[in-house]
Scaffold this motif. Structure first.
Motif, PDB file in Angstrom:
ATOM      1  N   ALA A  79      34.903  58.245 -21.012  1.00  0.00           N
ATOM      2  CA  ALA A  79      35.790  58.318 -19.857  1.00  0.00           C
ATOM      3  C   ALA A  79      37.221  57.937 -20.244  1.00  0.00           C
ATOM      4  CB  ALA A  79      35.281  57.411 -18.744  1.00  0.00           C
ATOM      5  N   LEU A  80      37.359  56.874 -21.014  1.00  0.00           N
ATOM      6  CA  LEU A  80      38.684  56.422 -21.427  1.00  0.00           C
ATOM      7  C   LEU A  80      39.377  57.453 -22.315  1.00  0.00           C
ATOM      8  CD1 LEU A  80      40.848  54.235 -21.531  1.00  0.00           C
ATOM      9  CD2 LEU A  80      39.586  53.188 -23.409  1.00  0.00           C
ATOM     10  N   ILE A  81      38.664  57.982 -23.291  1.00  0.00           N
ATOM     11  CA  ILE A  81      39.247  58.994 -24.179  1.00  0.00           C
ATOM     12  C   ILE A  81      39.640  60.231 -23.384  1.00  0.00           C
ATOM     13  CG2 ILE A  81      38.753  60.568 -26.108  1.00  0.00           C
ATOM     14  CD1 ILE A  81      39.327  57.598 -26.856  1.00  0.00           C
ATOM     15  N   SER A  82      38.783  60.650 -22.454  1.00  0.00           N
ATOM     16  CA  SER A  82      39.104  61.817 -21.624  1.00  0.00           C
ATOM     17  C   SER A  82      40.386  61.603 -20.836  1.00  0.00           C
ATOM     18  CB  SER A  82      37.955  62.122 -20.666  1.00  0.00           C
ATOM     19  OG  SER A  82      36.829  62.559 -21.373  1.00  0.00           O
ATOM     20  N   LEU A  83      40.542  60.423 -20.251  1.00  0.00           N
ATOM     21  CA  LEU A  83      41.767  60.136 -19.503  1.00  0.00           C
ATOM     22  C   LEU A  83      43.000  60.152 -20.401  1.00  0.00           C
ATOM     23  CD1 LEU A  83      40.647  57.264 -17.106  1.00  0.00           C
ATOM     24  CD2 LEU A  83      41.525  59.510 -16.437  1.00  0.00           C
ATOM     25  N   LEU A  84      42.897  59.529 -21.558  1.00  0.00           N
ATOM     26  CA  LEU A  84      44.038  59.504 -22.487  1.00  0.00           C
ATOM     27  C   LEU A  84      44.429  60.915 -22.918  1.00  0.00           C
ATOM     28  CD1 LEU A  84      43.039  56.432 -24.672  1.00  0.00           C
ATOM     29  CD2 LEU A  84      44.902  56.544 -23.001  1.00  0.00           C
ATOM     30  N   LEU A  85      43.433  61.758 -23.182  1.00  0.00           N
ATOM     31  CA  LEU A  85      43.703  63.138 -23.582  1.00  0.00           C
ATOM     32  C   LEU A  85      44.270  63.944 -22.416  1.00  0.00           C
ATOM     33  CD1 LEU A  85      40.500  63.809 -25.725  1.00  0.00           C
ATOM     34  CD2 LEU A  85      42.841  63.594 -26.575  1.00  0.00           C
ATOM     35  N   GLU A  86      43.674  63.824 -21.239  1.00  0.00           N
ATOM     36  CA  GLU A  86      44.135  64.572 -20.061  1.00  0.00           C
ATOM     37  C   GLU A  86      45.573  64.225 -19.700  1.00  0.00           C
ATOM     38  OE1 GLU A  86      41.405  63.837 -16.850  1.00  0.00           O
ATOM     39  OE2 GLU A  86      39.712  64.659 -17.994  1.00  0.00           O
ATOM     40  N   GLY A 138      47.840  63.220 -21.731  1.00  0.00           N
ATOM     41  CA  GLY A 138      48.748  63.501 -22.837  1.00  0.00           C
ATOM     42  C   GLY A 138      49.223  62.260 -23.562  1.00  0.00           C
ATOM     43  N   VAL A 139      48.536  61.145 -23.393  1.00  0.00           N
ATOM     44  CA  VAL A 139      48.922  59.915 -24.076  1.00  0.00           C
ATOM     45  C   VAL A 139      48.654  60.057 -25.570  1.00  0.00           C
ATOM     46  CG1 VAL A 139      48.465  57.426 -24.264  1.00  0.00           C
ATOM     47  CG2 VAL A 139      48.509  58.534 -22.012  1.00  0.00           C
ATOM     48  N   ILE A 140      47.547  60.690 -25.906  1.00  0.00           N
ATOM     49  CA  ILE A 140      47.202  60.976 -27.303  1.00  0.00           C
ATOM     50  C   ILE A 140      46.713  62.416 -27.381  1.00  0.00           C
ATOM     51  CG2 ILE A 140      46.566  58.603 -27.873  1.00  0.00           C
ATOM     52  CD1 ILE A 140      43.604  59.452 -27.606  1.00  0.00           C
ATOM     53  N   THR A 141      46.729  62.950 -28.589  1.00  0.00           N
ATOM     54  CA  THR A 141      46.160  64.279 -28.801  1.00  0.00           C
ATOM     55  C   THR A 141      44.758  64.119 -29.390  1.00  0.00           C
ATOM     56  OG1 THR A 141      46.955  64.491 -31.075  1.00  0.00           O
ATOM     57  CG2 THR A 141      48.455  65.230 -29.309  1.00  0.00           C
ATOM     58  N   GLU A 142      43.996  65.187 -29.308  1.00  0.00           N
ATOM     59  CA  GLU A 142      42.655  65.146 -29.885  1.00  0.00           C
ATOM     60  C   GLU A 142      42.731  64.910 -31.393  1.00  0.00           C
ATOM     61  OE1 GLU A 142      38.491  67.695 -29.928  1.00  0.00           O
ATOM     62  OE2 GLU A 142      40.217  68.464 -28.828  1.00  0.00           O
ATOM     63  N   GLU A 143      43.722  65.495 -32.038  1.00  0.00           N
ATOM     64  CA  GLU A 143      43.887  65.311 -33.483  1.00  0.00           C
ATOM     65  C   GLU A 143      44.178  63.845 -33.817  1.00  0.00           C
ATOM     66  OE1 GLU A 143      46.627  66.900 -37.191  1.00  0.00           O
ATOM     67  OE2 GLU A 143      46.682  67.966 -35.292  1.00  0.00           O
ATOM     68  N   GLU A 144      45.048  63.199 -33.036  1.00  0.00           N
ATOM     69  CA  GLU A 144      45.339  61.782 -33.254  1.00  0.00           C
ATOM     70  C   GLU A 144      44.080  60.936 -33.086  1.00  0.00           C
ATOM     71  OE1 GLU A 144      49.927  61.126 -31.796  1.00  0.00           O
ATOM     72  OE2 GLU A 144      48.391  61.478 -30.254  1.00  0.00           O
ATOM     73  N   TYR A 145      43.320  61.246 -32.055  1.00  0.00           N
ATOM     74  CA  TYR A 145      42.090  60.502 -31.801  1.00  0.00           C
ATOM     75  C   TYR A 145      41.111  60.667 -32.969  1.00  0.00           C
ATOM     76  CZ  TYR A 145      37.458  59.505 -29.992  1.00  0.00           C
ATOM     77  OH  TYR A 145      36.186  59.042 -29.858  1.00  0.00           O
ATOM     78  N   LEU A 146      40.884  61.904 -33.395  1.00  0.00           N
ATOM     79  CA  LEU A 146      39.931  62.144 -34.482  1.00  0.00           C
ATOM     80  C   LEU A 146      40.403  61.525 -35.797  1.00  0.00           C
ATOM     81  CD1 LEU A 146      38.896  65.816 -33.633  1.00  0.00           C
ATOM     82  CD2 LEU A 146      37.584  63.706 -33.249  1.00  0.00           C
ATOM     83  N   ASP A 147      41.703  61.583 -36.053  1.00  0.00           N
ATOM     84  CA  ASP A 147      42.244  60.938 -37.261  1.00  0.00           C
ATOM     85  C   ASP A 147      41.984  59.434 -37.232  1.00  0.00           C
ATOM     86  OD1 ASP A 147      43.183  63.332 -38.287  1.00  0.00           O
ATOM     87  OD2 ASP A 147      45.273  62.986 -37.672  1.00  0.00           O
ATOM     88  N   LYS A 148      42.171  58.806 -36.071  1.00  0.00           N
ATOM     89  CA  LYS A 148      41.952  57.364 -35.949  1.00  0.00           C
ATOM     90  C   LYS A 148      40.471  57.034 -36.106  1.00  0.00           C
ATOM     91  CE  LYS A 148      44.492  54.444 -35.327  1.00  0.00           C
ATOM     92  NZ  LYS A 148      45.136  53.487 -36.267  1.00  0.00           N
ATOM     93  N   VAL A 149      39.598  57.867 -35.552  1.00  0.00           N
ATOM     94  CA  VAL A 149      38.155  57.652 -35.711  1.00  0.00           C
ATOM     95  C   VAL A 149      37.786  57.702 -37.201  1.00  0.00           C
ATOM     96  CG1 VAL A 149      35.862  58.653 -35.309  1.00  0.00           C
ATOM     97  CG2 VAL A 149      37.484  58.436 -33.423  1.00  0.00           C
ATOM     98  N   ARG A 150      38.316  58.678 -37.900  1.00  0.00           N
ATOM     99  CA  ARG A 150      38.037  58.790 -39.341  1.00  0.00           C
ATOM    100  C   ARG A 150      38.561  57.563 -40.096  1.00  0.00           C
ATOM    101  NH1 ARG A 150      40.199  64.053 -38.305  1.00  0.00           N
ATOM    102  NH2 ARG A 150      38.488  65.477 -37.863  1.00  0.00           N
ATOM    103  N   GLN A 151      39.778  57.122 -39.759  1.00  0.00           N
ATOM    104  CA  GLN A 151      40.373  55.967 -40.418  1.00  0.00           C
ATOM    105  C   GLN A 151      39.539  54.709 -40.192  1.00  0.00           C
ATOM    106  OE1 GLN A 151      44.282  54.926 -38.976  1.00  0.00           O
ATOM    107  NE2 GLN A 151      44.179  52.905 -39.919  1.00  0.00           N
TER     108      GLN A 151
END
Length: 62
Positions: free
Chosen positions: A28-35, A37-50
């Motif tokens: 829910a939190l990630i969906s809100l941040l993406l919807e 425009g606070v973060i992009t999906e690419e930023e999120y996935l990069d952070k998950v990988r890191q």
């Protein structure tokens, strides 16, 4: 008279229930941040990988 275990506020949760609840809240939190425009999906996935790499490195060093 209700027993202590009957009160939903005092019910003990299983690890599966806690894990599932955390997953739903995370999604829910990630969906809100993406919807919003606070973060992009690419930023999120990069952070998950890191973070995954950092945790794996930390475990390997133990």
């Amino acid at each position: 008279m209700a027993e202590k275990g009957d009160d939903p506020q005092t019910k003990a949760l299983t690890w599966d229930e806690v894990s599932y609840s955390n997953m739903i809240q995370h999604e829910a939190l990630i969906s809100l941040l993406l919807e919003k425009g606070v973060i992009t999906e690419e930023e999120y996935l990069d952070k998950v990988r890191q973070v995954t790499r950092e945790l794996q490195d930390r475990q390997a060093g133990q």
